[in-house]
Design a protein around this motif. Sequence first.
Motif, short mmCIF file in Angstrom:
data_model
loop_
_atom_site.label_atom_id
_atom_site.label_comp_id
_atom_site.label_asym_id
_atom_site.label_seq_id
_atom_site.Cartn_x
_atom_site.Cartn_y
_atom_site.Cartn_z
N MET A 1 35.35 49.78 -17.43
CA MET A 1 34.20 50.16 -16.60
C MET A 1 33.42 48.92 -16.18
SD MET A 1 31.36 52.99 -17.59
CE MET A 1 32.65 54.20 -17.55
N SER A 2 33.17 48.73 -14.91
CA SER A 2 32.47 47.53 -14.47
C SER A 2 30.98 47.65 -14.77
CB SER A 2 32.64 47.34 -12.96
OG SER A 2 31.80 48.24 -12.28
N SER A 3 30.31 46.51 -14.74
CA SER A 3 28.89 46.56 -15.09
C SER A 3 28.12 47.30 -14.00
CB SER A 3 28.34 45.15 -15.29
OG SER A 3 28.44 44.43 -14.09
N ASP A 4 28.67 47.32 -12.80
CA ASP A 4 28.01 48.09 -11.73
C ASP A 4 27.96 49.57 -12.08
OD1 ASP A 4 28.92 46.25 -8.74
OD2 ASP A 4 27.27 46.08 -10.14
N ASP A 5 29.10 50.07 -12.57
CA ASP A 5 29.14 51.49 -12.94
C ASP A 5 28.11 51.78 -14.03
OD1 ASP A 5 31.16 51.90 -11.20
OD2 ASP A 5 32.74 51.60 -12.68
N ARG A 6 27.97 50.81 -14.93
CA ARG A 6 27.09 51.04 -16.06
C ARG A 6 25.62 51.02 -15.67
NH1 ARG A 6 28.12 46.56 -20.06
NH2 ARG A 6 26.39 47.52 -21.13
N SER A 7 25.31 50.31 -14.58
CA SER A 7 23.91 50.15 -14.26
C SER A 7 23.32 51.38 -13.58
CB SER A 7 23.71 48.93 -13.37
OG SER A 7 24.36 49.15 -12.14
N GLY A 8 24.18 52.31 -13.19
CA GLY A 8 23.69 53.52 -12.53
C GLY A 8 22.74 54.27 -13.43
N LEU A 9 21.76 54.91 -12.85
CA LEU A 9 20.77 55.56 -13.69
C LEU A 9 21.02 57.05 -13.87
CD1 LEU A 9 17.47 53.72 -12.86
CD2 LEU A 9 18.49 54.08 -15.11
N SER A 10 21.99 57.59 -13.13
CA SER A 10 22.22 59.02 -13.30
C SER A 10 23.22 59.25 -14.42
CB SER A 10 22.69 59.64 -11.99
OG SER A 10 23.99 59.20 -11.71
N CYS A 11 22.99 60.26 -15.17
CA CYS A 11 23.78 60.53 -16.37
C CYS A 11 25.19 60.98 -16.00
CB CYS A 11 23.08 61.60 -17.18
SG CYS A 11 23.96 62.05 -18.67
N PRO A 12 26.21 60.31 -16.53
CA PRO A 12 27.60 60.66 -16.18
C PRO A 12 28.05 61.99 -16.78
CG PRO A 12 27.45 58.47 -17.19
CD PRO A 12 26.16 59.14 -17.42
N LEU A 13 27.35 62.48 -17.77
CA LEU A 13 27.66 63.81 -18.31
C LEU A 13 26.91 64.80 -17.43
CD1 LEU A 13 29.05 65.24 -20.82
CD2 LEU A 13 26.78 65.33 -21.81
N PRO A 14 27.62 65.67 -16.70
CA PRO A 14 26.91 66.53 -15.74
C PRO A 14 25.82 67.35 -16.43
CG PRO A 14 29.29 66.70 -15.47
CD PRO A 14 29.05 65.92 -16.73
N ILE A 15 24.59 67.05 -16.05
CA ILE A 15 23.43 67.69 -16.69
C ILE A 15 23.48 69.20 -16.44
CG2 ILE A 15 20.90 67.78 -16.73
CD1 ILE A 15 21.87 65.17 -17.80
N SER A 16 24.02 69.57 -15.28
CA SER A 16 24.04 71.00 -14.95
C SER A 16 24.96 71.77 -15.91
CB SER A 16 24.50 71.20 -13.51
OG SER A 16 25.72 70.52 -13.31
N ASP A 17 26.06 71.11 -16.36
CA ASP A 17 26.95 71.77 -17.32
C ASP A 17 26.34 71.81 -18.72
OD1 ASP A 17 28.64 71.87 -15.23
OD2 ASP A 17 30.14 70.47 -16.02
N TYR A 18 25.77 70.70 -19.11
CA TYR A 18 25.23 70.59 -20.47
C TYR A 18 23.80 70.03 -20.41
CZ TYR A 18 30.02 71.37 -21.87
OH TYR A 18 31.26 71.92 -22.05
N PRO A 19 22.84 70.88 -20.02
CA PRO A 19 21.47 70.36 -19.93
C PRO A 19 20.90 69.97 -21.30
CG PRO A 19 21.50 72.74 -19.58
CD PRO A 19 22.93 72.30 -19.63
N HIS A 20 21.45 70.57 -22.35
CA HIS A 20 20.96 70.29 -23.70
C HIS A 20 22.12 70.01 -24.64
CE1 HIS A 20 17.72 72.80 -21.91
NE2 HIS A 20 16.98 71.86 -22.45
N ILE A 21 21.82 69.29 -25.69
CA ILE A 21 22.81 69.00 -26.72
C ILE A 21 23.08 70.28 -27.53
CG2 ILE A 21 23.25 67.67 -28.84
CD1 ILE A 21 23.42 66.04 -26.22
N LEU A 22 24.36 70.55 -27.74
CA LEU A 22 24.78 71.72 -28.52
C LEU A 22 25.28 71.27 -29.89
CD1 LEU A 22 27.01 73.36 -25.74
CD2 LEU A 22 24.58 73.77 -26.19
N LEU A 23 25.28 72.18 -30.84
CA LEU A 23 25.85 71.87 -32.14
C LEU A 23 27.28 71.36 -32.00
CD1 LEU A 23 24.88 74.56 -34.81
CD2 LEU A 23 24.45 72.09 -34.86
N ALA A 24 28.00 71.95 -31.06
CA ALA A 24 29.41 71.60 -30.88
C ALA A 24 29.60 70.15 -30.44
CB ALA A 24 30.05 72.54 -29.86
N HIS A 25 28.53 69.52 -29.91
CA HIS A 25 28.65 68.11 -29.53
C HIS A 25 28.84 67.20 -30.74
CE1 HIS A 25 26.84 69.05 -25.41
NE2 HIS A 25 27.94 68.37 -25.15
N GLY A 26 28.64 67.75 -31.94
CA GLY A 26 28.86 66.95 -33.14
C GLY A 26 30.06 67.41 -33.94
#
Lengths: 351, 351
Positions: A1-26
């Motif tokens: 992943m280039s540093s350009d990709d990393r500098s983006g401020l929008s979250c790469p995990l689609p917030i609409s799919d997972y707006p909150h952390i679930l137990l299953a994330h662990g």
Amino acid sequence: MSSDDRSGLSCPLPISDYPHILLAHGGGGRLMHNLIEKIFIAAFGEENLESGHDGAVINPGSGRLAFTTDSYVVNPLFFPGGDIGTLAVYGTVNDLAMCGARPKYLSVGFILEEGLPTESLWRIALSMRDAADEAGVKIVTGDTKVVEKGKGHGVYINTAGIGVIDHDLNIGPESVIPGDVIILSGDIGRHGIAIMAEREGLSFETEIKSDCAQVANSVMKLIDGGIEVHCLRDLTRGGLATTMVEISRSSEARIEIKESLIQVREEVRGACEILGFDPLYVANEGRFAAFVREKDAEKALEIMRVKAADHEPCIIGKVTAAAGKMVILKSMIGSERILDMLSGEQLPRIC
Amino acid sequence: MSSDDRSGLSCPLPISDYPHILLAHGGGGRLMHNLIEKIFIAAFGEENLESGHDGAVINPGSGRLAFTTDSYVVNPLFFPGGDIGTLAVYGTVNDLAMCGARPKYLSVGFILEEGLPTESLWRIALSMRDAADEAGVKIVTGDTKVVEKGKGHGVYINTAGIGVIDHDLNIGPESVIPGDVIILSGDIGRHGIAIMAEREGLSFETEIKSDCAQVANSVMKLIDGGIEVHCLRDLTRGGLATTMVEISRSSEARIEIKESLIQVREEVRGACEILGFDPLYVANEGRFAAFVREKDAEKALEIMRVKAADHEPCIIGKVTAAAGKMVILKSMIGSERILDMLSGEQLPRIC
């Protein structure tokens, strides 16, 4: 992943799919892998993280290393001047620096509370990335756990750090000797008051920002500059007073400091008066005390001055050969007071 | 402090004075120093802990190091076969071993919940001491935070570990090649089921104890015995199946394992049926899979056999050159099934 990709401020995990952390994330399954990839690897960079393996392989070279850990449970997670992520990187980096070590590698362990907004986690990860970049450390390994709602508080973070000691100084209370000069790296009390104000919804005429910062660069400049550093300590929980008492006890030294030389900003002083706190006991997250050999004091002060910084280092006292192993504070009007540790808790969950 | 003093089982912090952990125990003042001295230094030994300083100075020698971290949030804190302290030491020790490293140093960060019985903390500290002694690691640095009642769950522990890699093997999924034989170190499913039974108050005819144990000694014997180890992985969250899928993906290898060769105890099998779990996905805390060169397999198996142990290592499958990078499970009756990762969460807070 280039540093350009990393500098983006929008979250790469689609917030609409997972707006909150679930137990299953662990849970160790697909969702957890997704979280690690889309949040942590995206923020910290896959070139550093040994993803998909149980640990990182590092090669710090021969010689002495410093090893330290801290957990961060600060409430609130975001505050003026930083957030729990900034704190988790700088706090551990500073602990390494206090051992006279050049910070190199960090591990990070997240304990997420079910329901944490995914966007908050992303913001915290970006803060950690920026703080690590600024301090010159790499986040090389990590772990994620999720606990049920009501068994945590958004997110707790542990970082452990490894630093390289590439000099022969023995930095610690045992090296403190009479004659040592004590330099304070800047004004005190900002972090604790900033947290308290944010938590309690207080507002002051001038916003009080945390002093949260890495101090490793200053320390390395002292060492590289040939200063005979005897002891270093950052002024976190318990503040300047508790730190001085700890060093006095461990080193069996008598420490004398002058109140008039300790800088406390006007707005911090005012807030302390209103809240009933003593600034000497309020936590800082970007301040340290250096015990240096007398002959090196002026040079050390010069080195510690950071151009365009909003704070000034200052000599605040010395170690004396007088009888009585204690910390003496000489007040503005010339009276003397013996400082002791805080007995209990002044401000809970400050870091 | 002599080892005699350390072996005492009564808590040196007077329980009558402080039956429960207070917020002030994390405040950086006198109470926190008292807690550190009377619990942590008393248990771990002051010769190891760099008490009163911000970090430990270590000298692991030149060469490659492994660095890893894990947080432990297991519920309940105590379970048949171990507790959160045992887990926190063995878990991180095992992660180091999976990198092919000899575990040497641990850091420990406690997040205590206000109201935790002091006696429980003492028991956990003793478990950590015993586990560290058994695994040959030193707990050299630590941190304690306290959060308000209702913001934690008794105690969460983070440990980070440093291990020494004193061989030239490159142990990781990237070294896996067709022909590699997969050895499983013992029966699976015990830890997850033991936790679940304790949590839900289930009782079985035969008590199911966690398999929680260090596996570093086994791994070191493999390496010292000249076995060409290609990959190692402990079978924690997600169990054997998720681990195999992870390695298959990272190494782009096709893995074939035989169900009939995977040992699951009768009582664990029964409990899994009742609870609706697949033992292949249940977490273990003292089991690992070793990918070794075909010619070394029998010798490796011999080395991994531990005298008088309650489990037996076994070859369960191999890496093949056939097309299709996936994990194939050959069932008892000869049918084939493709294994995938768990999608979400089978058992939360298992470690």
